[in-house]
Design a protein around this motif. Structure first.
Motif, PDB file in Angstrom:
ATOM      1  N   ALA A 302      -0.521  -0.201  -0.702  1.00  0.00           N
ATOM      2  CA  ALA A 302      -0.624  -1.921  -0.574  1.00  0.00           C
ATOM      3  C   ALA A 302      -0.256  -2.296  -2.080  1.00  0.00           C
ATOM      4  N   ALA A 303      -0.434  -3.559  -2.112  1.00  0.00           N
ATOM      5  CA  ALA A 303      -0.411  -4.561  -3.762  1.00  0.00           C
ATOM      6  C   ALA A 303      -1.389  -5.276  -3.493  1.00  0.00           C
ATOM      7  N   GLY A 304      -1.974  -5.600  -4.716  1.00  0.00           N
ATOM      8  CA  GLY A 304      -3.094  -6.833  -5.057  1.00  0.00           C
ATOM      9  C   GLY A 304      -4.114  -6.526  -3.962  1.00  0.00           C
ATOM     10  N   THR A 305      -4.464  -7.791  -3.358  1.00  0.00           N
ATOM     11  CA  THR A 305      -5.703  -7.865  -2.721  1.00  0.00           C
ATOM     12  C   THR A 305      -5.630  -6.941  -1.500  1.00  0.00           C
ATOM     13  N   SER A 306      -4.621  -6.758  -0.875  1.00  0.00           N
ATOM     14  CA  SER A 306      -4.162  -5.868  -0.039  1.00  0.00           C
ATOM     15  C   SER A 306      -4.548  -4.233  -0.432  1.00  0.00           C
ATOM     16  N   PHE A 307      -4.262  -4.148  -1.744  1.00  0.00           N
ATOM     17  CA  PHE A 307      -4.638  -2.758  -2.100  1.00  0.00           C
ATOM     18  C   PHE A 307      -6.171  -2.537  -2.104  1.00  0.00           C
ATOM     19  N   TYR A 308      -6.905  -3.612  -2.503  1.00  0.00           N
ATOM     20  CA  TYR A 308      -8.435  -3.426  -2.499  1.00  0.00           C
ATOM     21  C   TYR A 308      -8.773  -3.056  -1.050  1.00  0.00           C
ATOM     22  N   ALA A 309      -8.342  -3.856  -0.132  1.00  0.00           N
ATOM     23  CA  ALA A 309      -8.545  -3.650   1.123  1.00  0.00           C
ATOM     24  C   ALA A 309      -8.281  -2.211   1.565  1.00  0.00           C
ATOM     25  N   ALA A 310      -7.318  -1.619   1.091  1.00  0.00           N
ATOM     26  CA  ALA A 310      -6.998  -0.208   1.403  1.00  0.00           C
ATOM     27  C   ALA A 310      -8.154   0.875   0.556  1.00  0.00           C
TER      28      ALA A 310
END
Ligand code: F6R
Length: 615
Positions: A302-310
């Motif tokens: 994922a990227a950005g905030t979605s990456f932090y969710a990951a």
């Protein structure tokens, strides 16, 4: 990024194109423009800044009859890639007053093409990569090709990710459109046809949408749409009926969309929960569709905030399901020759379903033979259509550029995936599952309680608003949240902010600590809180202003902290596990209020766009 929209065959096409652009402003907002054909001539209006500048100018010029609203028009809202933000580089890019083009994406070989065209005496007025497109059209039309043939020759020349629409004075009733990796949809009307970057941009015109596939090109006239595939064969693409629900999106009495989206979390998160959990008893996530048929390792991109969710997802899945998880930044994944040993599936996470980095990671993983699934908010988006299995977060349109309700809903889905995998592969018993689900179902109420902290957060915002730099710390499940808190603050308020795993401070970042630098820590008692408190103390001893957002136990142990925000009480057993979801709320509120205090554009921060469709 950028948004494109065009209409052929409808009266007042420019007015309707502008209506479409309003719905595409999430894709970029540093300049905007329209063009239409009037008596065989191209007329155009382009302005720097937000779309409203274009709207005002358009209203004025049409009133004064300087600009005539005819039945063929195209428009663009820009997020600059090549060339500064100015009128010259704003689209439509028009060559020789003959061909007008609006384009989203990047023509990667434009320098080479431009050089060649310059040597053939073609004119370039902008610094954009786009300008090669109208010039190439002119070249091929001059060589005796018709509009369609010329478009095809252009497609043979250009490389990159793009979606563009072209209009030509020699073909006053036609639009040529094409896409490669960037999204483009065609809307079908009565004696009129439309094209736009997404279905929403045309929902005031039609509910019949055709999504173009990669490599497709098409010619639109008022009563015909001819679509060709990448081999130039005439093709049929599925017609989809889009729901009228998208309709008109309002701020619902809030000052900003972001504020509304933060506050609606208690009412939209139940939609996410009920999509994947049946009451408090069972889950409806299909492990086989996830491609997780036997216990291997899982890849999340994922990227950005979605990456932090990951990142949070990794912590949960490893802890709850005992399955190794690799998380990768989508922008890195396909360029680093990843080793897929033991992996059978990839899960991507994307609010928009359009982030090009994420889409490319997904396609690359597909090529490597992995099964694909995605946590997505926007149904019908490119990733949603390309993935084997979609898990929709269903929190409704998110208009503010900063991800808020999307993040928390992504976390909810990841948590439910962790339990699902735990049941299949880690022998989690039914009574434990029911306990998890009981607390997941209590989340909306818990989030509502967290929102009650708003006034306290406003007082922290007052302290932070004049800082040059802010540090966010977290440990364990709350480490990714420290990264997310910092991202949120910097993108909205333009204050430099960094997030660190608290234990990492002593390995370097502690050098940043100077008198009065705000250090924000999200912390809940998890059995390891003393370690985090020691890390905090180390920053305090060096002059940092400590802002602790935490529970009673931790606050009691951190008397030294300059500002302590006590979070509401939650069930102890699940407090730590669910803390990334709950603590997102103060992180979001803090970024929002600091930005508001500083008077920045909360919903459309500078240099950003909601949907990032360039690599
Ligand atoms: C930050 C933010 C971005 C997005 C990122 C990925 O608030 O919103 O970092 O998270 O651009 O976007 P999606 O999730 O649409 O792929």
């Amino acid at each position: 990024m950028c948004g494109v929209v065009a209409i052929v065959g409808k009266e007042k096409a420019s007015t309707l194109v502008i209506e479409g652009l309003k719905k595409l402003e999430y894709r970029g907002y540093d300049s905007a423009g329209i063009a239409s054909l009037n008596n065989g001539l191209i007329q155009s209006i382009k302005l720097e800044g937000k779309l409203e500048n274009l709207v005002n100018e358009f209203n004025l010029l049409t009133k004064e009859k300087v600009y005539n609203d005819t039945s063929i028009a195209l428009g663009h809202t820009r997020w600059a890639t090549h060339g500064n933000v100015n009128i010259k580089n704003a689209h439509p890019i028009i060559s020789e007053n003959k061909v007008a083009v609006v384009h989203n994406g990047i023509i990667e070989n434009y320098l080479e093409l431009k050089e060649k065209l310059l040597s053939e005496k073609f004119n370039f007025k902008s610094e954009t990569d786009t300008e090669v497109i109208p010039n190439l059209f002119i070249k091929y039309i001059r060589d005796g090709n018709n509009f369609l043939e010329s478009g095809r020759l252009v497609l043979k020349d250009i490389k990159g990710a793009f979606a563009f629409i072209a209009m030509c004075t020699d073909y006053p009733n036609q639009l040529f459109v094409s896409r490669n990796s960037s999204p483009l949809a065609i809307g079908l009307g009565e004696n009129s046809n439309f094209v736009g970057s997404d279905a929403q941009s045309m929902n005031h015109l039609t509910d019949r949408i055709v999504y173009l596939e990669d490599g497709d090109h098409a010619i639109l006239t008022l009563n015909k749409v001819k679509i060709y595939d990448k081999n130039f064969n005439l093709t049929n693409r599925k017609i989809i009926n889009i729901k009228a629900e998208i309709g008109f999106i309002t701020k619902g009495g809030y000052k900003h969309f972001m504020e509304k989206e933060i506050h609606e979390q208690p009412s939209v998160i139940p939609q996410t929960i009920s999509s994947f959990a049946v009451g408090k008893k069972s889950l409806k996530i299909d492990v086989d569709k996830l491609g997780f048929t036997d216990k291997g390792s899982l890849l999340i991109c994922a990227a950005g905030t979605s990456f932090y969710a990951a990142m949070v997802g990794k912590y949960w899945i490893e802890q709850i399901a005992n399955i190794p998880v690799t998380v990768d930044l989508a922008s890195e994944y396909r360029y680093r020759k990843p080793c897929i040993f033991g992996q059978k599936s990839i899960l991507v996470i994307s609010q928009s379903g359009e982030s090009l980095d994420t889409l490319m990671a997904l396609r690359y993983a597909k090529e490597l033979g992995l099964r694909t699934s995605a946590v997505i908010n926007v149904e019908g988006s490119t990733i949603d259509r390309e993935v084997d299995y979609s898990l929709h977060t269903r929190v409704g349109p998110e208009i503010g550029v900063a991800s808020t309700k999307s993040f928390t809903s992504q976390l909810v889905v990841l948590y439910l995936i962790a339990i699902t995998l735990g049941k299949r592969f880690n022998d989690i018993k039914q009574d434990v599952i029911e306990k998890h689900l009981k607390f997941i179902n209590m989340l909306p109420r818990a989030i509502a309680k967290m929102l009650e902290l708003e006034n306290k957060i406003i007082s922290i915002a007052q302290i932070i608003k004049n800082s040059n730099s802010v540090i966010f710390l977290g440990r364990g499940f709350l480490y990714p949240l420290a990264l997310e808190g910092a991202l949120k603050l910097k993108e909205l308020s333009y204050i430099h902010a960094e997030g660190f795993a608290a234990g990492e401070m002593k390995h370097g970042p502690i050098a940043l600590i100077e008198n009065d630098i705000p250090v924000v820590m999200f912390l809940v008692s998890d059995g390891y809180e003393d370690k985090a408190i020691s890390n905090l103390q180390e920053a305090y001893s060096r002059g940092a202003k400590i802002i602790l957002i935490s529970d009673k136990e931790c606050i009691k142990k951190s008397e030294f902290a300059n500002l302590k925000i006590l979070i509401p009480e939650f069930n102890n057993e699940f407090k730590s596990l669910l803390s990334p979801i709950l603590m997102s709320i103060p992180a979001q509120l803090l970024a929002y209020h600091v930005a508001k205090e500083r008077g920045t554009d909360v919903d459309q921060p500078r240099n950003l766009a909601k949907s990032v469709t360039v690599e």
